[in-house]
Enzyme design. Structure first.
Site, PDB file in Angstrom:
ATOM      1  N   SER A   1       0.811  -1.215   0.000  1.00 16.20           N
ATOM      2  CA  SER A   1       0.000   0.000   0.000  1.00 16.20           C
ATOM      3  C   SER A   1       0.843   1.265   0.000  1.00 16.20           C
ATOM      4  CB  SER A   1      -0.925   0.013   1.220  1.00 16.20           C
ATOM      5  OG  SER A   1      -0.183  -0.098   2.421  1.00 16.20           O
TER       6      SER A   1
ATOM      7  N   ASP B   1      -6.315   7.243   8.633  1.00 12.71           N
ATOM      8  CA  ASP B   1      -6.458   6.085   9.511  1.00 12.71           C
ATOM      9  C   ASP B   1      -5.342   5.982  10.536  1.00 12.71           C
ATOM     10  OD1 ASP B   1      -4.374   5.455   7.855  1.00 12.71           O
ATOM     11  OD2 ASP B   1      -5.116   3.486   7.265  1.00 12.71           O
TER      12      ASP B   1
ATOM     13  N   HIS C   1      -1.515   4.691   7.441  1.00 12.51           N
ATOM     14  CA  HIS C   1      -0.874   4.988   6.165  1.00 12.51           C
ATOM     15  C   HIS C   1      -0.399   6.440   6.149  1.00 12.51           C
ATOM     16  CE1 HIS C   1      -3.304   1.422   5.044  1.00 12.51           C
ATOM     17  NE2 HIS C   1      -2.236   1.161   4.318  1.00 12.51           N
TER      18      HIS C   1
END
Length: 346
Positions: free
Chosen positions: A87, A252, A255
């Site tokens: 990610s 969040d 990240h």
């Protein structure tokens, strides 16, 4: 420990645990608690950033040729940049394509090289190192051929999902070897420091830092041995994040935010440019910047202590430790996706 992990990967040894079974159990329990305390929203899916960057350089080259009747200028042919990994490489956590690491690196490379750059991103959120085989195959089977340079960011999910360190670096070594054999340059952003995620507390913070740093050092050893270069991404979730968590983390709290990705891209860009021979800085050692030639294992251990540290192979078993000067990257959005003819080699 990093050398033992790398040796286990190279010679097919069994799993070499970074921590005892009891410690791993504590780590995983704390991870689950940390995940529950990660609040403030859910990270959006990574925006698509693939496309052509620096189109103006292509246009100027075409104009010059049309006026002089000269042969095609290789400098106007786009460089091909690819991102692989998890990610972090995909850019999860931001909402605009120009804020992703791929877009930042592509626009930065185009500006430094004064040449258009085509970006392809095959990174997958949640991916571990065992997904690199699939990602590399996607790139090598593309009609345009292998990329000129590949950036890999991987490792965090290997730690949190208990993949053995030897298995993790074995997959990474295989991916780098395939890309180098195909003619692509490879730059690996090593496992970030997971001990600085804001909801993580002691003893998980200390354990996560130790595990991620050991994995990062082992990654450096195997990548350099396969002909690639590494850049330490400790600051991706390191001191800068610890000092400014609200600014450097995304919605969040896990990240990176846009500012966080910019920090990571600034650390990686100089090495991406240097491996292509377009970075305006000599490769000679600068002792005042704490650069040195060290045994590769020692260089790997030193690199994890400071984000942005580049390690590249010298004469075996030595490696060059570099601290390249960073440049601020402007946010950039991709231009319309190029046609097949635009990205094909001359």
């Amino acid at each position: 420990m990093a050398r033992r992990i790398a040796a286990g990967a190279a010679y097919g040894g069994g799993s070499i645990g970074l921590l005892g079974v009891a410690a791993v159990g504590v780590l995983l329990a704390e991870v689950q608690l940390a995940k529950r305390s990660v609040g403030g929203g859910v990270a959006p899916l990574p925006p698509t950033a693939e496309g052509l960057y620096g189109r103006s350089f292509q246009a100027s080259g075409s104009a010059a040729r049309s006026g002089s009747g000269a042969a095609p200028d290789p400098a106007s042919v786009p460089l091909r940049l690819a991102l692989l990994g998890d990610s972090t490489a995909a850019g999860q956590g931001v909402r605009r394509s120009g804020q992703t690491p791929g877009a930042l690196l592509a626009s930065g490379l185009a500006a430094v090289a004064e040449r258009p750059v085509v970006l392809r991103n095959v990174a997958l959120p949640g991916a571990r190192s065992d997904d690199l085989e699939r990602q590399v195959s996607l790139l090598l089977t593309a009609p345009a051929g292998p990329p000129d340079v590949c950036v890999i960011m991987i490792g965090a999910n290997d730690v949190t999902h208990r993949m053995s360190a030897t298995e993790s670096v074995r997959y990474l070594a295989a991916a780098v070897r395939r890309l180098r054999t195909a003619g692509a340059e490879v730059v690996v952003g090593t496992c970030p420091d997971l001990g600085t995620i804001e909801p993580v507390y002691q003893p998980l913070r200390w354990l996560a830092r130790r595990v991620s740093r050991q994995l990062a050092a082992a990654q450096t050893i195997v990548v350099v041995e396969q002909g690639g270069r590494t850049v330490s991404l400790g600051d991706l979730l390191g001191p800068e994040f610890a000092a400014n968590p609200r600014e450097m983390f995304g919605a969040d709290n896990y990240h990176p935010s846009a500012e966080g990705y910019a920090t990571a891209a600034m650390a990686v860009l100089p090495t991406v440019c240097a491996v292509l021979g377009v970075w305006p800085e000599a490769d000679r050692l600068e002792p005042d910047r704490h650069e040195n030639i060290l045994p590769v294992a020692k260089a790997a251990a030193e690199a994890v202590k400071e984000a942005g540290t580049e390690v590249t192979g010298a004469r075996a078993p030595w490696a060059l430790l570099k601290h390249r000067r960073r440049r601020r990257l402007p946010e950039s959005a991709p231009e319309p996706a190029p046609s097949t003819e635009e990205v094909r080699r001359p």
